[in-house]
Design an enzyme around this catalytic site. Structure first.
Site, PDB file in Angstrom:
ATOM      1  N   GLN A 240       0.707  -1.337  -0.008  1.00 24.30           N
ATOM      2  CA  GLN A 240      -0.239  -0.168   0.216  1.00 24.30           C
ATOM      3  C   GLN A 240       0.952   1.186  -0.025  1.00 24.30           C
ATOM      4  OE1 GLN A 240      -2.181   1.690   3.362  1.00 24.30           O
ATOM      5  NE2 GLN A 240      -3.984   1.062   2.419  1.00 24.30           N
TER       6      GLN A 240
ATOM      7  N   TYR B 144      -5.776  10.955   3.984  1.00 19.00           N
ATOM      8  CA  TYR B 144      -4.349  11.190   3.426  1.00 19.00           C
ATOM      9  C   TYR B 144      -4.304  11.925   2.610  1.00 19.00           C
ATOM     10  CZ  TYR B 144      -3.798   7.290   7.101  1.00 19.00           C
ATOM     11  OH  TYR B 144      -3.913   6.615   8.129  1.00 19.00           O
TER      12      TYR B 144
ATOM     13  N   ARG C 260      -9.770  -6.920  10.746  1.00 18.75           N
ATOM     14  CA  ARG C 260      -9.874  -7.452  12.144  1.00 18.75           C
ATOM     15  C   ARG C 260      -9.983  -9.124  12.002  1.00 18.75           C
ATOM     16  NH1 ARG C 260     -14.535  -3.238  13.519  1.00 18.75           N
ATOM     17  NH2 ARG C 260     -14.576  -3.722  11.174  1.00 18.75           N
TER      18      ARG C 260
END
Length: 412
Positions: free
Chosen positions: A106, A181, A355
């Site tokens: 990423q 971002y 998760r």
């Protein structure tokens, strides 16, 4: 494919083509900040973490937050894509490949969402200048509007970062355009107040993110899969909503993205939109960094409590699916075989999980073998704060990360 794959999830174990990359099944590990890169260098714990994900059945794992520029690092110990980290990243991708999986890097730039300023960096870059609300927690109270020269440099940094990722053995890159971002700061009307050709209309706000995507595709698109992750809704007043999310998806498809990862929310303003549930007060007890403690307090103070629901972004994601033909990765609350079946029926090409795979790296394999149908993850979100511990991110219901492994560089 094994004979004991249930009819309910069979479609998720069919190979899929993403640009030049074929994945053995439809499951990918979503990018999550693991806190396993001391001084920006991947640790042996990070290698073990990602190798374990693909050993557990996922087709591809995503290594989060690889900064393409020195001034784009968000947090301490964030991976930096440079010549010094290449051997350590190569150790990680080699380990992933030995387990039969693929690895995605990423690639990102934090823009004004930075907490660790570089020497001489008084005002972080952003779509627009002026007061920097994020800087209240880092002492950088003002941000600087990017010039055309800045944009050209950062676009080149993304392309260089993608080439370095290829050199390090990655099979794909994921351009981070969400969560607040830098590229998200251009897309979002909350951050982008420009009056030139890079601001105003959504078409203009898309211009720089599209330029970055094009530079990355030109650099590596024939040899690596190029994915874009973005927020299909920002979940906050004055931000982008699903109508803008649909338009963004269409623009990224038109620019040539090989796949889109459908996330949501913003880190500062709407993190519960991203995670689908509230953050517990216990998280602040784990965090020693006072800046992060304050950020968590403010989030818990001003965001409305939210109870987790499976597939909490599906009502938005299916609107994206109806609008584009590019491969889509659904992200948001997949926890069961029933959910897998639903996403296959809805036409999603990939299923990204964070998760669930932190809780149980072998969940995909066990699902395929019929050993389980439901994840034991409780969506408590306490794993998020674990990235600030010495052992890095782990599930509080399982074994913590190894501080010793996390202190050792991946290579050597």
């Amino acid at each position: 494919m094994t004979s004991n794959v249930s009819t309910q999830v069979r479609g998720a174990f069919v190979p899929v083509q993403i640009g030049p990359l074929q994945l053995k099944n439809r499951f990918i590990k979503a990018a999550t900040n693991e806190g396993m890169s001391p001084n920006g260098v991947p640790s042996r714990q990070l290698v073990q973490f990602h190798a374990g994900i693909v050993a557990g059945g996922a087709a591809m794992t995503t290594v989060a937050y690889c900064a393409v520029s020195d001034d784009g690092c968000t947090l301490p110990n964030q991976i930096q894509l440079n010549e010094q980290t290449l051997p350590h990243l190569r150790a990680l991708t080699d380990a992933v490949h030995r387990e039969g999986g693929a690895a995605s890097a990423q690639i990102t730039h934090g823009g004004c969402f930075v907490f660790t300023p570089q020497p001489g960096q008084r005002r972080p870059l952003s779509a627009s200048g002026g007061f920097n609300k994020i800087g209240l927690m880092s002492g950088m109270f003002f941000k600087r509007q990017m010039t055309r020269a800045d944009m050209q440099r950062i676009a080149a940094d993304f392309a260089r970062g993608a080439r370095l990722a290829k050199q390090a053995g990655f099979d794909a890159v994921e351009i981070h355009m969400g969560h607040g971002y830098l590229l998200s700061q251009f897309l979002s009307p909350l951050y982008n107040k420009r009056t030139d050709e890079y601001g105003g209309s959504l078409e203009n706000r898309l211009r720089f993110p599209r330029e970055v995507l094009r530079s990355v595709l030109d650099a590596v698109g024939r040899e690596m899969a190029v994915l874009c992750k973005f927020s299909i809704t920002e979940g906050v007043r004055g931000g982008n909503h699903i109508e803008e999310g649909v338009a963004i998806a269409r623009a990224l498809e038109a620019e040539g993205a090989h796949a889109l990862v459908l996330s949501a929310g913003l880190n500062a303003e709407s993190i519960t939109t991203m995670f689908g549930s509230s953050f517990p007060a216990e998280n602040r007890a784990v965090v020693t960094n006072p800046i992060m403690k304050l950020a968590m307090y403010l989030q818990q103070r001003f965001e409305k409590p939210r109870e987790f629901k499976p597939l909490y972004l599906l009502k938005y994601a299916r609107q994206i699916r109806a609008a584009v033909n590019v491969p889509l990765a659904y992200l948001g609350g997949l926890t069961s075989a029933e959910g897998v079946s639903t996403l296959c029926d809805e036409g999603f090409d990939l299923m990204a999980m964070g998760r669930v795979l932190i809780h149980d790296p072998a969940w995909v394999r066990d699902l395929q073998q019929g050993a389980l149908t439901q994840s034991g993850c409780t969506a408590c979100n306490r794993c998020v704060a674990m990235m600030y511990t010495e052992g890095g991110t782990s599930c509080v219901l399982g074994r913590a990360g190894d501080p010793i492994l996390n202190s050792l560089p991946a290579a050597g």
